[in-house]
Write an enzyme that holds these catalytic residues in place. Structure first.
Site, short mmCIF file in Angstrom:
data_model
loop_
_atom_site.label_atom_id
_atom_site.label_comp_id
_atom_site.label_asym_id
_atom_site.label_seq_id
_atom_site.Cartn_x
_atom_site.Cartn_y
_atom_site.Cartn_z
N SER A 73 -23.89 24.44 21.36
CA SER A 73 -22.53 24.84 21.83
C SER A 73 -21.38 23.58 21.87
CB SER A 73 -22.51 25.47 23.15
OG SER A 73 -23.50 26.50 23.14
N1 SAH Z 1 -27.76 26.51 24.64
C1 SAH Z 1 -28.12 26.23 23.28
C2 SAH Z 1 -27.26 27.10 22.43
C3 SAH Z 1 -28.06 27.72 21.28
S1 SAH Z 1 -27.38 29.20 20.45
C4 SAH Z 1 -27.85 24.73 22.72
O1 SAH Z 1 -27.24 23.98 23.65
O2 SAH Z 1 -28.54 24.37 21.66
C5 SAH Z 1 -28.08 30.52 21.28
C6 SAH Z 1 -29.54 30.49 21.27
O3 SAH Z 1 -29.84 31.78 22.10
C7 SAH Z 1 -30.11 30.53 19.76
O4 SAH Z 1 -31.13 29.44 19.90
C8 SAH Z 1 -30.82 32.00 19.89
O5 SAH Z 1 -32.07 32.09 19.17
C9 SAH Z 1 -31.00 32.28 21.41
N2 SAH Z 1 -31.34 33.78 21.67
C10 SAH Z 1 -30.48 34.84 21.18
N3 SAH Z 1 -30.89 35.97 21.71
C11 SAH Z 1 -31.77 35.60 22.74
C12 SAH Z 1 -32.36 36.27 23.50
N4 SAH Z 1 -32.54 37.95 23.73
N5 SAH Z 1 -33.61 35.48 24.27
C13 SAH Z 1 -33.57 34.37 24.46
N6 SAH Z 1 -32.71 33.60 23.45
C14 SAH Z 1 -32.02 34.17 22.72
#
Ligand code: SAH
Length: 224
Positions: A73
Site C-alpha cells: 500500500s
Molecule cells: N498490507 C499489505 C497489503 C497487501 S495487498 C502490505 O503492506 O504489503 C492486500 C493483501 O490482501 C494481498 O496480499 C491479498 O492476497 C490479501 N487478501 C485478499 N483477500 C484476502 C482474504 N480474504 N483474507 C486474507 N488476505 C486477503
C-alpha cells in the site's frame, strides 16, 4: 541479513533516513497528525519490504508491486489507516490485520501495539513475510494462512482490525470480533470505487463513518 548497499536497514541515497524523513514530512503535510504513527513510519525501512530493483522508489508515496498480483500500500494510506485504528480512548493492545502481503503495514502496527495477528490468503506470500519480519526485529506478530472473512476466532476480541484488501460490504464477522470501543478500518466497494469505513463497536451496537476514497486490491474468498 547481508548488510550492503540498499539492503542495509539504515539505507543509503534514495533509501536513507534523510529520504525517509522527507516522506514523513509529506505525510504530515497531508494531514497525518499522530506523532506516534509518524514515528513508526520513520522507523520502518520500507525499502526492505520490496524487490531490490524497486528500492529507489520505496519512499515515494506510491503503491508498488510485491508479486502474486498484489501491491504494497501507498505510505499515506498505511499512515491514515494506522492512525484511524489507533484513535481510541482505551489502549490498543491487540490488533488483527487482514492481508499480510509483504508485511509493511504489519511492521508499522507492531511498533505501536503489544501484538499483531495477521491473516493472508496466499500462503507463498505469507511465508516470505514470515521469514523476513523476525530478522528485522518485528517479533510480536502471529501469522495465519487463511481467509480473512472468517477473522481469527480463537484470538478475538481485538482492539482494532485493519483490512488491506477491499470487500464489497463490511464483513460482519469482523465487526463481531472487535472489543467494545475497538475500531475496524476497511476499504469497502467494488471496481467502481471504494471508500474507507471506520466501524466502532459500542455497548449497544456499532457506529459507522465513511472516509476517504481509496483503491485496494479486492478481498477474495478462500485461501491458496
Ligand atoms: N498490507 C499489505 C497489503 C497487501 S495487498 C502490505 O503492506 O504489503 C492486500 C493483501 O490482501 C494481498 O496480499 C491479498 O492476497 C490479501 N487478501 C485478499 N483477500 C484476502 C482474504 N480474504 N483474507 C486474507 N488476505 C486477503
Amino acid at each position: 541479513m547481508a548488510v550492503n548497499g540498499n539492503r542495509d536497514r539504515r539505507g543509503i541515497g534514495m533509501t536513507s533516513l534523510r529520504t525517509r524523513r522527507r516522506l514523513i514530512n509529506r505525510l504530515r503535510d497531508q494531514g497525518i497528525t499522530s506523532e506516534k504513527v509518524l514515528g513508526a513510519m520513520l522507523e520502518t525501512p520500507r525499502h526492505l519490504f520490496i524487490d531490490e530493483a524497486l528500492a529507489h522508489k520505496a519512499y515515494e508515496d506510491t503503491a508498488l508491486p510485491i508479486g502474486h498480483n498484489q501491491t504494497i500500500s501507498q505510505p499515506f494510506i498505511v499512515a491514515l489507516m494506522t492512525q484511524m485504528v489507533m484513535e481510541n480512548r482505551m489502549p490498543v493492545k491487540k490488533v488483527l490485520e487482514i492481508g499480510t502481503g509483504c508485511g509493511y503495514q504489519t511492521a508499522v502496527l507492531s511498533l505501536l501495539v503489544n501484538w499483531v495477528f495477521t491473516i493472508e490468503r496466499i500462503s507463498a506470500l505469507q511465508q516470505a513475510t514470515k521469514n523476513r519480519l523476525p530478522g528485522l526485529g518485528y517479533r510480536n506478530v502471529s501469522y495465519l494462512n487463511g481467509d480473512g472473512f472468517a477473522g481469527w476466532e480463537s484470538n478475538q476480541p481485538f482492539d482494532g482490525i485493519v483490512v488491506t484488501a477491499a470487500p464489497e460490504t463490511v464483513p460482519e464477522t469482523l465487526v463481531n470480533q472487535l472489543s467494545v470501543g475497538g475500531r475496524l478500518v476497511v476499504p469497502v466497494g467494488g471496481s467502481k470505487g471504494q471508500r474507507l469505513r471506520v466501524v466502532t463497536r459500542t455497548h449497544w451496537g456499532y457506529d459507522e463513518e465513511q472516509r476517504e476514497a481509496v483503491r485496494f486490491v479486492p478481498m477474495l474468498n478462500g485461501r491458496i
